[in-house]
Design a protein around this motif. Sequence first.
Motif, short mmCIF file in Angstrom:
data_model
loop_
_atom_site.label_atom_id
_atom_site.label_comp_id
_atom_site.label_asym_id
_atom_site.label_seq_id
_atom_site.Cartn_x
_atom_site.Cartn_y
_atom_site.Cartn_z
N LYS A 231 0.83 -1.20 0.00
CA LYS A 231 0.00 0.00 0.00
C LYS A 231 0.87 1.26 0.00
O LYS A 231 2.02 1.23 0.40
CB LYS A 231 -0.92 -0.01 1.22
CG LYS A 231 -1.94 -1.14 1.21
CD LYS A 231 -2.84 -1.07 2.44
CE LYS A 231 -3.87 -2.20 2.42
NZ LYS A 231 -4.75 -2.14 3.62
N PRO A 232 0.30 2.39 -0.42
CA PRO A 232 1.09 3.63 -0.43
C PRO A 232 1.50 4.06 0.97
O PRO A 232 0.77 3.85 1.95
CB PRO A 232 0.12 4.66 -1.04
CG PRO A 232 -0.90 3.86 -1.77
CD PRO A 232 -1.04 2.58 -1.01
N SER A 233 2.68 4.67 1.07
CA SER A 233 3.08 5.29 2.33
C SER A 233 2.20 6.50 2.62
O SER A 233 1.92 6.83 3.77
CB SER A 233 4.55 5.73 2.26
OG SER A 233 5.39 4.63 2.05
N GLN A 234 1.78 7.17 1.56
CA GLN A 234 0.90 8.32 1.70
C GLN A 234 0.11 8.51 0.41
O GLN A 234 0.62 8.27 -0.68
CB GLN A 234 1.70 9.60 2.00
CG GLN A 234 0.83 10.84 2.22
CD GLN A 234 1.66 12.07 2.51
OE1 GLN A 234 2.84 11.97 2.83
NE2 GLN A 234 1.06 13.23 2.41
N SER A 235 -1.13 8.92 0.54
CA SER A 235 -1.97 9.27 -0.60
C SER A 235 -2.50 10.68 -0.39
O SER A 235 -3.03 10.99 0.67
CB SER A 235 -3.13 8.29 -0.77
OG SER A 235 -2.65 7.00 -1.10
N ILE A 236 -2.34 11.53 -1.39
CA ILE A 236 -2.74 12.93 -1.30
C ILE A 236 -3.92 13.16 -2.23
O ILE A 236 -3.81 12.95 -3.45
CB ILE A 236 -1.57 13.86 -1.71
CG1 ILE A 236 -0.32 13.56 -0.88
CG2 ILE A 236 -1.98 15.32 -1.58
CD1 ILE A 236 0.93 14.24 -1.41
N ARG A 237 -5.05 13.56 -1.68
CA ARG A 237 -6.20 13.92 -2.51
C ARG A 237 -6.02 15.38 -2.92
O ARG A 237 -6.40 16.30 -2.19
CB ARG A 237 -7.50 13.70 -1.75
CG ARG A 237 -8.75 13.88 -2.62
CD ARG A 237 -10.00 13.47 -1.87
NE ARG A 237 -10.04 12.05 -1.61
CZ ARG A 237 -10.51 11.14 -2.47
NH1 ARG A 237 -10.98 11.54 -3.64
NH2 ARG A 237 -10.51 9.87 -2.16
N ALA A 238 -5.48 15.59 -4.11
CA ALA A 238 -5.01 16.91 -4.49
C ALA A 238 -5.80 17.55 -5.62
O ALA A 238 -5.66 18.74 -5.86
CB ALA A 238 -3.54 16.82 -4.91
N HIS A 239 -6.63 16.77 -6.31
CA HIS A 239 -7.34 17.30 -7.48
C HIS A 239 -8.80 16.85 -7.45
O HIS A 239 -9.21 16.07 -6.59
CB HIS A 239 -6.66 16.82 -8.76
CG HIS A 239 -5.32 17.45 -9.01
ND1 HIS A 239 -5.17 18.67 -9.62
CD2 HIS A 239 -4.06 17.02 -8.70
CE1 HIS A 239 -3.87 18.96 -9.70
NE2 HIS A 239 -3.18 17.97 -9.15
N HIS A 240 -9.56 17.34 -8.44
CA HIS A 240 -10.97 16.98 -8.55
C HIS A 240 -11.20 15.88 -9.58
O HIS A 240 -12.25 15.23 -9.56
CB HIS A 240 -11.80 18.21 -8.94
CG HIS A 240 -11.65 19.35 -7.97
ND1 HIS A 240 -12.04 19.26 -6.65
CD2 HIS A 240 -11.15 20.60 -8.13
CE1 HIS A 240 -11.79 20.41 -6.04
NE2 HIS A 240 -11.25 21.23 -6.92
#
Length: 307
Positions: A268-277
């Motif tokens: 799994k990702p170390s971090q996931s950033i919800r950055a866009h639409h």
Amino acid sequence: MITVPRAKTTNVMFDDMSSNNHSSCGASMLSSTDCASQKQRRWPEDIAWHPNGNSLFSAYSADGGDTQISVLDLNRTQGRARVAFLEDKPHVKGIINSIVFMPWENARFVTGGSDHAVVLWDEKDDNIWKPKALHRNFHSSAVMGVAGMQQKHIVLSAGSDKRVIGFDANVGRADFKHQIDSKCMSVLPNPRDFNLFMVHAGTLERQLRLFDIRLRQTEIHAFGWKQESSESQSALINQSWSPDGLYITSGSADPMIHIFDIRYNASKPSQSIRAHHKRVFKAVWLQSIPLVVSISSDLNVGLHKIS
């Protein structure tokens, strides 16, 4: 699993479309040049900077006898033609999916196309580039990504036929071949450990595959994420290494940027950033400061500070 520091995100609109809903940061157009192909007026499919940083190479289509490679010379004055098209047309059909300069002593670049071919271009004289087909039959489908590795001048190619080929350009034969379980959409060598490379594959939850050229037919690890969108994995979504070669980022069909630490055996990702639409096409690390820049179909450019 280690979690990388949280990113502080700012969205930046293209050109003059800056919105009051976003930060005061903005992107402005410096200039534009017509780079459409000569016959069919097609747009480039991929671009690559020359290592000297003074020219931009673009790859097009091989259909209809159209021009296949253009060179935008940034040193030319406005009164002279800034864009030149190379005469040779080694690809025989379809689009040219990838163009990449090799990390070797002399400036040489490689193209991979829908005609299954991988072509090496050498600069024989000033601005005279001559192509040589490295192979046309090792892939049974479109070559989606190409890259160069420093050892023995190996050219990597990844195809829709689920194959990854390492071709030794010095001796003219394949050094290794990998067959994986899904189509390959790009390949990217590690910037620090020259034995490692990552392949972008189409299998959900196993989208990124790590390989070592010293280990034959062996996949070191697979990284991935659970996709929220019902859309299939796209060839437009690409991965990018951090400058230290420890992290890799990927866009996704979801409005997310995923970050993986390759030192840890965690899928799994170390971090996931919800950055866009909307879907994120790519997230690229800057070389000098801990900043990730992302592009998305929501027409925003994202700036993400990793502190």
